[in-house]
Write a protein that holds these residues in place. Sequence first.
Motif, PDB file in Angstrom:
ATOM      1  N   ASN A 132      -4.118  -4.477 -11.660  1.00 25.55           N
ATOM      2  CA  ASN A 132      -4.184  -5.305 -10.481  1.00 25.55           C
ATOM      3  C   ASN A 132      -4.480  -6.902 -10.970  1.00 25.55           C
ATOM      4  O   ASN A 132      -5.465  -7.308 -11.022  1.00 25.55           O
ATOM      5  CB  ASN A 132      -5.340  -4.976  -9.646  1.00 25.55           C
ATOM      6  N   LYS A 177       0.724  -1.222  -0.008  1.00 27.58           N
ATOM      7  CA  LYS A 177       0.028  -0.041  -0.094  1.00 27.58           C
ATOM      8  C   LYS A 177       0.950   1.192   0.038  1.00 27.58           C
ATOM      9  O   LYS A 177       0.598   2.283  -0.792  1.00 27.58           O
ATOM     10  CB  LYS A 177      -0.897   0.241   1.286  1.00 27.58           C
ATOM     11  N   ASN A 220      -8.241  -8.077  -7.216  1.00 30.45           N
ATOM     12  CA  ASN A 220      -9.165  -8.012  -6.167  1.00 30.45           C
ATOM     13  C   ASN A 220     -10.324  -6.958  -6.700  1.00 30.45           C
ATOM     14  O   ASN A 220      -9.957  -5.875  -7.071  1.00 30.45           O
ATOM     15  CB  ASN A 220      -8.501  -7.311  -5.003  1.00 30.45           C
ATOM     16  N   PHE A 254     -16.348  -1.634  -4.676  1.00 30.84           N
ATOM     17  CA  PHE A 254     -15.272  -1.968  -5.764  1.00 30.84           C
ATOM     18  C   PHE A 254     -15.698  -1.315  -6.960  1.00 30.84           C
ATOM     19  O   PHE A 254     -14.999  -1.475  -7.935  1.00 30.84           O
ATOM     20  CB  PHE A 254     -15.088  -3.461  -5.999  1.00 30.84           C
ATOM     21  N   TRP A 266      -9.768  -2.225  -6.015  1.00 34.56           N
ATOM     22  CA  TRP A 266      -9.449  -2.032  -4.556  1.00 34.56           C
ATOM     23  C   TRP A 266      -9.684  -0.542  -4.479  1.00 34.56           C
ATOM     24  O   TRP A 266      -8.931   0.468  -5.193  1.00 34.56           O
ATOM     25  CB  TRP A 266      -7.903  -2.210  -4.533  1.00 34.56           C
TER      26      TRP A 266
END
Lengths: 357, 357
Positions: A151, A81, A155, A327, A105
């Motif tokens: 990503n 992160k 996710n 999301f 995300w």
Amino acid sequence: MLYEINEKTIRLEREGRKIIKFNLGDPDLQTPMEVIEAAFEGMKKGKTKYASAAGEAKLREALAEIHGVDADNIVITPGSKWAVFAVMYLLLEKGDNMIIPSPHWTTYELTTKSLGADAKLIKTRLESNWEVNVEDLETLVDNKTKLIILNNPNNPTSKVMNEKVVDEIVDVANEEGIRILSDEVYADLSFVKTKSLLEYEGEHIVVNSFSKTFAMSGWRIGYVIADKALTDKIIKLNQITFTNVPVFIQEAALKALKLRDQIIKTMRENYRKRADLACKILSDTKLKFTKPEAPFYVFPKFDGLNSEVFTFNLLDKGVAVVPGTSFGDYPEYFRISLTAPYDEVELGLKMIAEAFK
Amino acid sequence: MLYEINEKTIRLEREGRKIIKFNLGDPDLQTPMEVIEAAFEGMKKGKTKYASAAGEAKLREALAEIHGVDADNIVITPGSKWAVFAVMYLLLEKGDNMIIPSPHWTTYELTTKSLGADAKLIKTRLESNWEVNVEDLETLVDNKTKLIILNNPNNPTSKVMNEKVVDEIVDVANEEGIRILSDEVYADLSFVKTKSLLEYEGEHIVVNSFSKTFAMSGWRIGYVIADKALTDKIIKLNQITFTNVPVFIQEAALKALKLRDQIIKTMRENYRKRADLACKILSDTKLKFTKPEAPFYVFPKFDGLNSEVFTFNLLDKGVAVVPGTSFGDYPEYFRISLTAPYDEVELGLKMIAEAFK
């Protein structure tokens, strides 16, 4: 919404309720004991002092070898992160924009906003197997586009990107002089082959983490892989923000890398079994979903669902999931995180299946 | 220059040279074993997961009690450095400015620059006992001034600010609607009474750390104390940057607080003895300096000195200090950090004294 669900879950647990927690991307598995012991040894040896803002040489070298880069290309960060934040902080000016395939995300979007930049979302669809439409992406690019974030695996969908699509996105990025920030934190545990952005030409950036691969989420250690000009800037940013990841944590991470093959094999099998179980149980319902190709998520859809209402009702019954609206524009979806012991996974999935028979 | 000295020191040590390290503000003392054990216990109990971006409730409550504030006013951060960065990130826009009394910790200035803001320095002088001239400060204030930073006790002078001067600065700040960011990381170990900014009216901010007080520099744990509106923003920033300080580190910090009185007493006495020794040895030279009122620094002056040249020459003789130019416009000064065992402090100081007989 993710945080509200989490807070309500914690409140219910305090009241003595048993909640099956499918809401967090946090491995339920314990950090391997050898890794914990390595941290303890480090502390006792006095590895409790200020250290290099780049990370420890040994750890950078070990990661460089794994990824086929130079140690200079690696910077150790408090989680991936921070790596994402640092890259965006250094590359996005106010008014710039970043392209994000969605579902995504939320941190990516929150960070662009925090920096005064714009997030341009490309909606992908279950019906198109979650593929990014590269033409859609091209039309979003303008002279303020500084980054494309990928990503992969994703996710919340646990989908691995089609290699041909990645090839095309890299072509667009290289033509337009845009960098790709590739978040590959689920790649090590992927059930299918994934292609890293490191395999491409261009000044692209990869972030990765010990959190998922080694069940070390709360240790806060990840890393960024980039060209030396950028890693030098990240090191300078580290110097004025958090200084360094504790050296004893870096020693624990180094131990994890030594046990890497064995740990990955065990973790991957564990998550694969849960994913297989999820497919089996959910196939027998009216839910639509793609088969997870990586840990730990399933992102099913039910036509006409109000997933926020559904999520709160389900939580009252003892199962925490996250609505699709967390999301992106996915009100008919919800995310199940298979980060609970096998028997809880089974019980929780059966309760979900019951609602969609 | 600080980093160059550090790198040269490391290089010389690798070559087998023994260097007395007076260059780092990093306690040589070891973290107490009880604190290390508490971290290990935490790890074994599975305190290795994602957690609150505000910090653990127990730790926040313990700190709130010490400082006479509410737990909501406390946020746990990876070092006070992150606390400083977060406050500046949230309160300084591009083109804003922050006032910094000098000599000063370079991080303040580097961070303003990184954020596109301006650092306005107020020069303080050894000859005026390092007091801030409040009239100078008032003339620097304009409508873009968002913060005044006070570092009390000060790095590099180890001077505690005169209370009357602090009163006057707070008056100016409150009249002009400017917040003060008070970095009080050396206060717990101060040899003389210090007055915290918390004792004043106004929406001011205090940062503190476990690094110096408990010899926990490399654990990366500190905290910020502010009004709830600001701590809420810092928590949101934590959520998109590093998530949380590892919970097992927070458990170690909680243990440190339980042993606080005893640890502080031992640490303070240790540093006081070193400071007394420094005064004794340096008094017998042509160096001018003020007596340290807090750990760990002495910041002597020699008229006409080129401290950068001096520093590199001294390092070749085996003693590392930092030139005054690393703390602002102080080319005739150098900083001695008394963070070495007593016998090394004695030997190193004698070598320095030799040069200024």
